[in-house]
Design a protein around this motif. Sequence first.
Motif, PDB file in Angstrom:
ATOM      1  N   VAL A  41       0.848  -1.187   0.000  1.00  0.00           N
ATOM      2  CA  VAL A  41       0.000   0.000   0.000  1.00  0.00           C
ATOM      3  C   VAL A  41       0.889   1.244   0.000  1.00  0.00           C
ATOM      4  O   VAL A  41       1.638   1.482   0.946  1.00  0.00           O
ATOM      5  N   ARG A  42       0.827   2.012  -1.081  1.00  0.00           N
ATOM      6  CA  ARG A  42       1.607   3.242  -1.167  1.00  0.00           C
ATOM      7  C   ARG A  42       1.000   4.337  -0.298  1.00  0.00           C
ATOM      8  O   ARG A  42       1.703   5.065   0.397  1.00  0.00           O
ATOM      9  N   SER A  43      -0.328   4.450  -0.369  1.00  0.00           N
ATOM     10  CA  SER A  43      -1.011   5.506   0.382  1.00  0.00           C
ATOM     11  C   SER A  43      -2.433   5.064   0.675  1.00  0.00           C
ATOM     12  O   SER A  43      -3.004   4.240  -0.044  1.00  0.00           O
ATOM     13  N   TRP A  44      -2.993   5.618   1.755  1.00  0.00           N
ATOM     14  CA  TRP A  44      -4.400   5.364   2.080  1.00  0.00           C
ATOM     15  C   TRP A  44      -4.992   6.616   2.710  1.00  0.00           C
ATOM     16  O   TRP A  44      -4.512   7.090   3.739  1.00  0.00           O
ATOM     17  N   VAL A  52      -3.792   3.723  -2.980  1.00  0.00           N
ATOM     18  CA  VAL A  52      -3.064   3.194  -4.128  1.00  0.00           C
ATOM     19  C   VAL A  52      -2.188   2.033  -3.663  1.00  0.00           C
ATOM     20  O   VAL A  52      -1.536   2.114  -2.614  1.00  0.00           O
ATOM     21  N   ILE A  53      -2.191   0.948  -4.439  1.00  0.00           N
ATOM     22  CA  ILE A  53      -1.342  -0.209  -4.180  1.00  0.00           C
ATOM     23  C   ILE A  53      -0.295  -0.288  -5.283  1.00  0.00           C
ATOM     24  O   ILE A  53      -0.626  -0.207  -6.475  1.00  0.00           O
ATOM     25  N   ASP A  54       0.967  -0.454  -4.890  1.00  0.00           N
ATOM     26  CA  ASP A  54       2.060  -0.584  -5.853  1.00  0.00           C
ATOM     27  C   ASP A  54       2.463  -2.046  -5.999  1.00  0.00           C
ATOM     28  O   ASP A  54       2.490  -2.803  -5.021  1.00  0.00           O
ATOM     29  N   SER A  55       2.773  -2.435  -7.228  1.00  0.00           N
ATOM     30  CA  SER A  55       3.323  -3.763  -7.498  1.00  0.00           C
ATOM     31  C   SER A  55       4.051  -3.717  -8.832  1.00  0.00           C
ATOM     32  O   SER A  55       3.831  -2.805  -9.642  1.00  0.00           O
ATOM     33  N   GLY A  60       2.877   2.330 -11.907  1.00  0.00           N
ATOM     34  CA  GLY A  60       2.146   3.569 -11.664  1.00  0.00           C
ATOM     35  C   GLY A  60       1.133   3.441 -10.553  1.00  0.00           C
ATOM     36  O   GLY A  60       0.624   4.438 -10.050  1.00  0.00           O
ATOM     37  N   GLY A  61       0.817   2.190 -10.163  1.00  0.00           N
ATOM     38  CA  GLY A  61      -0.099   1.973  -9.051  1.00  0.00           C
ATOM     39  C   GLY A  61      -1.490   1.562  -9.474  1.00  0.00           C
ATOM     40  O   GLY A  61      -1.940   1.835 -10.591  1.00  0.00           O
ATOM     41  N   GLY A  96      -5.632   9.412 -13.215  1.00  0.00           N
ATOM     42  CA  GLY A  96      -4.200   9.248 -13.386  1.00  0.00           C
ATOM     43  C   GLY A  96      -3.691   7.828 -13.243  1.00  0.00           C
ATOM     44  O   GLY A  96      -2.476   7.601 -13.302  1.00  0.00           O
ATOM     45  N   TYR A  97      -4.590   6.846 -13.080  1.00  0.00           N
ATOM     46  CA  TYR A  97      -4.168   5.459 -12.884  1.00  0.00           C
ATOM     47  C   TYR A  97      -4.691   4.571 -14.011  1.00  0.00           C
ATOM     48  O   TYR A  97      -5.819   4.727 -14.470  1.00  0.00           O
ATOM     49  N   ASP A  98      -3.848   3.618 -14.418  1.00  0.00           N
ATOM     50  CA  ASP A  98      -4.219   2.692 -15.485  1.00  0.00           C
ATOM     51  C   ASP A  98      -4.805   1.395 -14.951  1.00  0.00           C
ATOM     52  O   ASP A  98      -5.297   0.575 -15.724  1.00  0.00           O
TER      53      ASP A  98
END
Length: 250
Positions: A41-44, A52-55, A60-61, A96-98
């Motif tokens: 989890v990048r941010s909550w 946003v979850i990063d992997s 880009g998340g 801004g997220y794909d």
Amino acid sequence: MIKCPTDSLPQFRPFWTGFRVPLISHRGLGHTEVMTSRGVVRSWDVGGMQGVIDSADTPGGSWTSWTSVVVHGFPGLVEGQEVEFEWNQLDEPADGYDFHTVQAWPVGEDHTPPGPPGFRAWDIDPDGTVHEVTDLDITDLDDTIAPPIGTPAIGVVTTWNGEEGWGVIDSADTPGGCWTFYSALHPDEVINARPGDSFSIGGGISALVVGEQVDFEWEPVIDQDGYKFRAIKVRPRRDIPPWRVERIGR
């Protein structure tokens, strides 16, 4: 018990998974195959109940709503938390997220859906601690919760998406625009309802008209689809058909 960062809490009031929840527009959701990955989890944002979850699989998340969090308690995540999540790629970028998270759960925890939607409530203390409100608290709580009160303003509708039921109001009090949803048009009885109340609604209107002037009440938000303001109540100045409101249950 969950403790959330206090710098992400613009105001402190109960969060409900019943009638009154944050309004979030799921725009442009993809129809690609759902994939499963492990990420962090990048941010909550507790105020907006999204993050946003990063992997490595989602550069880009992956945008994540509280409705995607599969846990048996408060439907939130914590920054830095390791999670497994199901995701798909959006047909077009949203905010801004794909990538969009379909389901997410902490690594090693049961991710069986908690069951059909019901009424649950949590209270967020000023120090960021989250407490679930039990059935013993509900009667007293229902009687003490005040209806949402926003800052009154006059504005002009600059955007309206009739298919998804959201739009933007411009005013001197809400620089950058105020996001609104069709439910803000509902009569006071519905907007000021207590958690758990249900209604059958007819008549009235379900859309705004670009260019029309409206009276509205707004509240500040950390982020609502890119806007810093959200309308609680919107009242067009044109004549509208009478509402038909019938309370269900209780």
